[in-house]
Design an enzyme around this catalytic site. Structure first.
Site, PDB file in Angstrom:
ATOM      1  N   GLU A 138     129.260 -18.154 -23.046  1.00 38.03           N
ATOM      2  CA  GLU A 138     128.709 -19.243 -23.850  1.00 38.03           C
ATOM      3  C   GLU A 138     129.773 -19.852 -24.757  1.00 38.03           C
ATOM      4  O   GLU A 138     129.828 -21.076 -24.926  1.00 38.03           O
ATOM      5  CB  GLU A 138     127.532 -18.734 -24.680  1.00 38.03           C
ATOM      6  N   HIS A 209     114.444 -12.897 -24.792  1.00 34.31           N
ATOM      7  CA  HIS A 209     114.048 -14.114 -24.091  1.00 34.31           C
ATOM      8  C   HIS A 209     112.885 -14.806 -24.794  1.00 34.31           C
ATOM      9  O   HIS A 209     112.107 -15.510 -24.154  1.00 34.31           O
ATOM     10  CB  HIS A 209     113.664 -13.803 -22.642  1.00 34.31           C
TER      11      HIS A 209
END
Length: 405
Positions: A138, A209
């Site tokens: 990322e 998540h």
């Protein structure tokens, strides 16, 4: 067969004895009655499943979609088609790729469509030089986006889940948000950077998540933070974000990717990044929210207005930083009461900033304290997600308490 050592044999006998002696559950606590999942109770009056097929927050017919005064006139005279939120995201990126050669789309697994299929078909249609996979880094893919934008490109970087954005914070906070300020009058900036990410609860996201980290970005000058509630909003706000000269964090409520379906204009259009939208006018109380909780708020409002004979105004912030203070304050000055609702945890959340602003600038108009209905300050266990984020009952109770104050 291997022979167990004496210590292991003794331990096995002890565990076996404890299991045989363990009491069986009595009838009031039988396994059928134990609630081992997070779901709405049977025949619940308030906490039922949201009916996205009938909610007034979505445009179920073309006429209601095209009546939106924020749409350009030529779009209001065009046609619509029924699509869901991830398809609207896809259409926005497709239009940007078609009309501007500077646009790039990249991230982890975007070539085959990504986890939620938002980039489906783009690599096949525009080639791997403009739509491509990145390594699982990322920090690296956001750093690449900043460099590409500084060279005049319009990059759209996808973080696979908002929960994974934290390694990229250094790039986003110390580089992306500061480039324009640091460059002075040299004209250098990284406008055009859009960092997309699925965020929020989905019912079974657990620790990694289900997070809603939007408040962490709202402390940073130089970034815009946008969260759409529907396909029409997602398409118009994403196209506006791509055209913006400010870097934009674009957070997409993952539970709405397929659940939110409505009529969406076929052509391209943009929606304002600097204005909240009043979804429902009211005179007795103001509710401010964004993203998925808006549907919870709408359900709570319908029940509360019927039970308490009140009139509640509902506002979608859309852009939570910098947020539209004028619209919110004007509403609260009219109604005298305010509730802020969001999924992310209460402490230091978006609601805290809104409540503080209302208290500072509309205190003499308040008839009750500003209330916050937000996620609890805890990690999200797999089976407890629906117990942590706001539900219809919590919003309904907040409306009652505010009206009764």
């Amino acid at each position: 067969m291997a022979v167990k050592p004496p210590v292991m044999r003794a331990l096995s006998r002890s565990l076996s004895l404890r299991l045989r002696q363990a009491p069986r559950p009595s009838s009031p606590c039988s396994s059928k009655q134990l609630r081992t999942y997070s779901n709405e109770p049977t025949k619940a009056r308030l906490n039922g499943s949201v009916d996205y097929s009938s909610t007034p927050l979505l445009n179920h017919i073309s006429q209601s979609c095209l009546a939106n005064p924020e749409l350009p006139q030529h779009v209001r005279q065009s046609k619509t088609k029924r699509i869901n939120l991830f398809q609207a995201i896809n259409e926005a990126m497709r239009h940007a790729l078609q009309t501007d050669e500077r646009v790039l789309v990249f991230g982890e697994d975007v070539q085959f469509g990504g986890v939620f299929r938002c980039t489906m078909g783009l690599a096949q249609d525009f080639g791997n030089e403009r739509v491509f996979n990145t390594p699982l880094s990322e920090q690296g893919l956001v750093g690449f986006a900043i460099g590409a934008a500084s060279e005049g490109m319009r990059p759209i970087a996808e973080i696979q889940f908002a929960d994974y954005v934290f390694p990229a914070f250094d790039q986003l906070i110390n580089e992306c948000a500061k480039v324009r300020y640091r460059a002075g009058d040299t004209g250098m900036d990284c406008g055009g950077v859009v960092v997309r990410m699925p965020s929020g609860g989905v019912g079974h996201g657990a620790l990694y998540h289900s997070q809603s980290p939007e408040a962490l970005f709202t402390h940073v000058p130089g970034l815009r933070v946008v969260i759409p509630r529907s396909p029409v909003q997602a398409k118009g706000l994403l196209l506006a974000a791509i055209a913006s000269n400010d870097p934009v964090i674009f957070m997409e409520p993952k539970i709405l990717y397929r659940a939110a379906v409505e009529q969406v204009p076929i052509g391209s259009y943009t929606l304002p990044l600097d204005r909240a939208e009043i979804l429902k006018p009211g005179s007795d109380l103001t509710i401010v929210s964004y993203g998925t909780p808006l549907y919870t708020c709408q359900a709570a409002i319908e029940a509360a207005e019927k039970d308490f004979r009140c009139s509640v105004e509902l506002i979608d912030l859309r852009t939570i930083y910098p947020w539209d203070r004028a619209t919110v304050l004007e509403s609260v000055e009219k109604t005298g009461r305010a509730i802020v609702v969001h999924e992310s945890m209460m402490n230091a959340g978006v609601g805290a900033e809104i409540a503080a602003t209302i208290q500072e600038q509309a205190f003499l108009r308040l008839s009750a304290p500003v209330k916050r209905v937000a996620g609890w300050a805890t990690h999200t266990g797999l089976v407890y997600e629906k117990f942590i984020i706001p539900d219809v009952t919590r919003v309904y109770d907040a409306i009652k308490q505010s009206l009764d104050y």
